[in-house]
Every structure is written in structure tokens, then in C-alpha cells.
Design a protein around this motif. Sequence first.
Motif, PDB file in Angstrom:
ATOM      1  N   ILE A 148       1.248  -1.048   0.122  1.00 40.43           N
ATOM      2  CA  ILE A 148      -0.263   0.163  -0.380  1.00 40.43           C
ATOM      3  C   ILE A 148       0.801   1.380  -0.348  1.00 40.43           C
ATOM      4  O   ILE A 148       0.950   2.329  -0.920  1.00 40.43           O
ATOM      5  N   ASP A 149       2.016   1.186   0.627  1.00 43.84           N
ATOM      6  CA  ASP A 149       2.664   2.542   0.987  1.00 43.84           C
ATOM      7  C   ASP A 149       3.525   2.472  -0.646  1.00 43.84           C
ATOM      8  O   ASP A 149       4.133   3.651  -0.941  1.00 43.84           O
ATOM      9  N   HIS A 150       3.833   1.416  -1.286  1.00 44.39           N
ATOM     10  CA  HIS A 150       4.655   1.551  -2.224  1.00 44.39           C
ATOM     11  C   HIS A 150       3.598   2.027  -3.863  1.00 44.39           C
ATOM     12  O   HIS A 150       4.258   2.840  -3.594  1.00 44.39           O
ATOM     13  N   PHE A 151       2.352   2.059  -3.444  1.00 42.55           N
ATOM     14  CA  PHE A 151       1.583   2.437  -4.579  1.00 42.55           C
ATOM     15  C   PHE A 151       0.985   3.316  -4.656  1.00 42.55           C
ATOM     16  O   PHE A 151       0.274   4.134  -5.441  1.00 42.55           O
ATOM     17  N   ALA A 152       0.110   3.677  -2.864  1.00 46.45           N
ATOM     18  CA  ALA A 152      -0.765   5.097  -3.100  1.00 46.45           C
ATOM     19  C   ALA A 152      -0.090   6.014  -2.352  1.00 46.45           C
ATOM     20  O   ALA A 152       1.813   5.883  -1.687  1.00 46.45           O
ATOM     21  N   ASP A 153      -0.056   7.214  -3.480  1.00 43.52           N
ATOM     22  CA  ASP A 153       0.428   8.447  -2.681  1.00 43.52           C
ATOM     23  C   ASP A 153       0.642   8.437  -1.273  1.00 43.52           C
ATOM     24  O   ASP A 153       0.993   9.569  -0.651  1.00 43.52           O
ATOM     25  N   SER A 154      -0.676   8.194  -0.429  1.00 46.41           N
ATOM     26  CA  SER A 154      -0.341   8.502   0.940  1.00 46.41           C
ATOM     27  C   SER A 154      -1.543   7.453   1.213  1.00 46.41           C
ATOM     28  O   SER A 154      -2.335   6.704   0.518  1.00 46.41           O
ATOM     29  N   TRP A 155      -1.361   6.432   2.949  1.00 43.98           N
ATOM     30  CA  TRP A 155      -2.064   5.952   3.381  1.00 43.98           C
ATOM     31  C   TRP A 155      -2.087   6.087   4.952  1.00 43.98           C
ATOM     32  O   TRP A 155      -1.367   6.998   5.301  1.00 43.98           O
ATOM     33  N   ALA A 156      -2.937   6.205   6.058  1.00 43.12           N
ATOM     34  CA  ALA A 156      -3.144   6.506   6.795  1.00 43.12           C
ATOM     35  C   ALA A 156      -4.010   5.200   8.067  1.00 43.12           C
ATOM     36  O   ALA A 156      -5.161   4.945   7.207  1.00 43.12           O
ATOM     37  N   PRO A 157      -3.695   5.420   9.145  1.00 44.28           N
ATOM     38  CA  PRO A 157      -5.128   4.435   9.973  1.00 44.28           C
ATOM     39  C   PRO A 157      -5.779   5.984   9.947  1.00 44.28           C
ATOM     40  O   PRO A 157      -5.697   6.293   9.452  1.00 44.28           O
ATOM     41  N   LEU A 158      -7.413   4.968   9.509  1.00 38.82           N
ATOM     42  CA  LEU A 158      -8.735   6.209  10.228  1.00 38.82           C
ATOM     43  C   LEU A 158      -8.039   6.709  11.585  1.00 38.82           C
ATOM     44  O   LEU A 158      -7.622   5.620  12.476  1.00 38.82           O
ATOM     45  N   ALA A 159      -9.152   7.772  11.164  1.00 32.20           N
ATOM     46  CA  ALA A 159      -8.408   8.306  12.616  1.00 32.20           C
ATOM     47  C   ALA A 159      -9.664   7.911  13.682  1.00 32.20           C
ATOM     48  O   ALA A 159     -10.917   7.432  13.665  1.00 32.20           O
ATOM     49  N   HIS A 160      -8.751   8.056  15.047  1.00 35.16           N
ATOM     50  CA  HIS A 160     -10.502   7.375  16.033  1.00 35.16           C
ATOM     51  C   HIS A 160     -11.555   7.578  15.983  1.00 35.16           C
ATOM     52  O   HIS A 160     -11.722   9.391  16.079  1.00 35.16           O
ATOM     53  N   PRO A 161     -12.942   7.060  16.511  1.00 32.07           N
ATOM     54  CA  PRO A 161     -13.276   6.010  17.107  1.00 32.07           C
ATOM     55  C   PRO A 161     -12.916   4.860  16.086  1.00 32.07           C
ATOM     56  O   PRO A 161     -12.674   3.104  16.372  1.00 32.07           O
ATOM     57  N   ARG A 162     -12.431   5.158  14.890  1.00 33.71           N
ATOM     58  CA  ARG A 162     -13.292   4.127  13.902  1.00 33.71           C
ATOM     59  C   ARG A 162     -11.094   3.710  13.743  1.00 33.71           C
ATOM     60  O   ARG A 162     -10.217   3.465  13.967  1.00 33.71           O
ATOM     61  N   THR A 163     -11.298   2.265  13.260  1.00 33.82           N
ATOM     62  CA  THR A 163     -10.502   1.496  13.033  1.00 33.82           C
ATOM     63  C   THR A 163     -10.239   0.372  11.547  1.00 33.82           C
ATOM     64  O   THR A 163     -11.301   0.229  11.050  1.00 33.82           O
ATOM     65  N   GLY A 164      -9.072   0.988  11.177  1.00 39.50           N
ATOM     66  CA  GLY A 164      -8.690   0.487   9.471  1.00 39.50           C
ATOM     67  C   GLY A 164      -7.246   1.399   9.117  1.00 39.50           C
ATOM     68  O   GLY A 164      -7.248   2.230   9.532  1.00 39.50           O
ATOM     69  N   VAL A 165      -7.718   1.328   7.748  1.00 37.46           N
ATOM     70  CA  VAL A 165      -7.034   2.490   7.068  1.00 37.46           C
ATOM     71  C   VAL A 165      -7.727   2.939   5.723  1.00 37.46           C
ATOM     72  O   VAL A 165      -8.626   2.429   5.010  1.00 37.46           O
ATOM     73  N   THR A 166      -7.226   3.686   5.676  1.00 33.66           N
ATOM     74  CA  THR A 166      -7.408   4.726   4.096  1.00 33.66           C
ATOM     75  C   THR A 166      -6.223   5.366   3.412  1.00 33.66           C
ATOM     76  O   THR A 166      -5.632   5.378   4.191  1.00 33.66           O
ATOM     77  N   PHE A 167      -6.400   5.227   2.081  1.00 32.90           N
ATOM     78  CA  PHE A 167      -6.157   5.551   0.936  1.00 32.90           C
ATOM     79  C   PHE A 167      -5.752   5.815  -0.245  1.00 32.90           C
ATOM     80  O   PHE A 167      -7.004   5.763  -0.186  1.00 32.90           O
ATOM     81  N   THR A 168      -4.937   6.679  -0.937  1.00 28.97           N
ATOM     82  CA  THR A 168      -5.285   7.512  -1.678  1.00 28.97           C
ATOM     83  C   THR A 168      -4.019   7.369  -2.728  1.00 28.97           C
ATOM     84  O   THR A 168      -3.229   7.633  -2.815  1.00 28.97           O
ATOM     85  N   LEU A 169      -5.343   7.400  -4.404  1.00 31.93           N
ATOM     86  CA  LEU A 169      -4.124   7.075  -5.311  1.00 31.93           C
ATOM     87  C   LEU A 169      -4.642   8.462  -5.962  1.00 31.93           C
ATOM     88  O   LEU A 169      -5.738   8.924  -6.492  1.00 31.93           O
ATOM     89  N   THR A 170      -3.164   8.981  -6.464  1.00 33.99           N
ATOM     90  CA  THR A 170      -4.227   9.992  -7.968  1.00 33.99           C
ATOM     91  C   THR A 170      -3.577   9.680  -9.269  1.00 33.99           C
ATOM     92  O   THR A 170      -2.243   8.614  -9.241  1.00 33.99           O
TER      93      THR A 170
END
Length: 149
Positions: free
Chosen positions: A111-133
Amino acid sequence: MGMSYTREFPGWAEQVREARIWADQVMAVHSGYAIPDDTAAAAVLCLSEAVTNSLRYTASGRGGVFQVTIKLDQRRVTMEVDDEGCPAGGTLPFIRPLTPMAQHGRGLALIDHFADSWAPLAHPRTGVTFTLTWSTSHARSTAITPRIA
């Protein structure tokens, strides 16, 4: 103005495939956004890794569910994988140091290699978000150009 789509999936291993198929269909239906094929393929790969991590490391894979949200606009696709969190609290997702023989731990590195950015979801949510442009100059054309014989 962008579009947003959300779908919930049961926390079963075969749902990784279903999430990939759904994401691919969502991006194909909105070809007016001219998502380049390589960007769409990378987004689906990243989604597959994020869902697999949710099923492997969180309560979603122990009889729970996970939710995928896809946000599209003219130059960006953002995907979010919400899961049910770690049963014992756990830690935020992180990239593990890799060795050539490691059998696990490559998901977030991909994910870090292909996405322009990624991060854990903001508390209280759990999981990840990523963006490709993508650049509009590299996007495939969806306009029909008449041919002159």
C-alpha cells in the motif's frame, strides 16, 4: 464534485475477492473520471491488502464485518477499509521490516509503495485509508472521437 460509495461485507476470507470485484466495478462505472488502468489496478491491489489485514488482525475476521468506502473525483481515488478493531485493543497498523523469506507482512508495504498516501483511520474508527492520484494528461480518454474516412 466527487462520488462516494460504501458497502459492508461479511468478515470471511472469500470476501476479499468480492471487495476487489465491487471496487473494480465502481471504478469502471465511473469511467467519466478517466481513471488510468494502472491506477485502478493498483487501487484494487491496495484494497485487497487492506481487507486481508482487517480479516487477519481484527475482530472483522472472527465473525465480524468490514466496510469499504470508495471516493472518486477527477484526479483521485480514496478507499477506506473500516474494520472492527483488534479484540484486545492492539496497535495501529504499521509497516513491518521485511526479509526476503518472510511469508507475511507485505500488505502495508505494498500500500505504501502504490498509494500516494495512506494512514490509519481516525479514532474511534479502525482500519486504513489510502489515496491514489493521477495526472489528467495520463488519463485514458473517455471521449468518442469521430473518424473521418
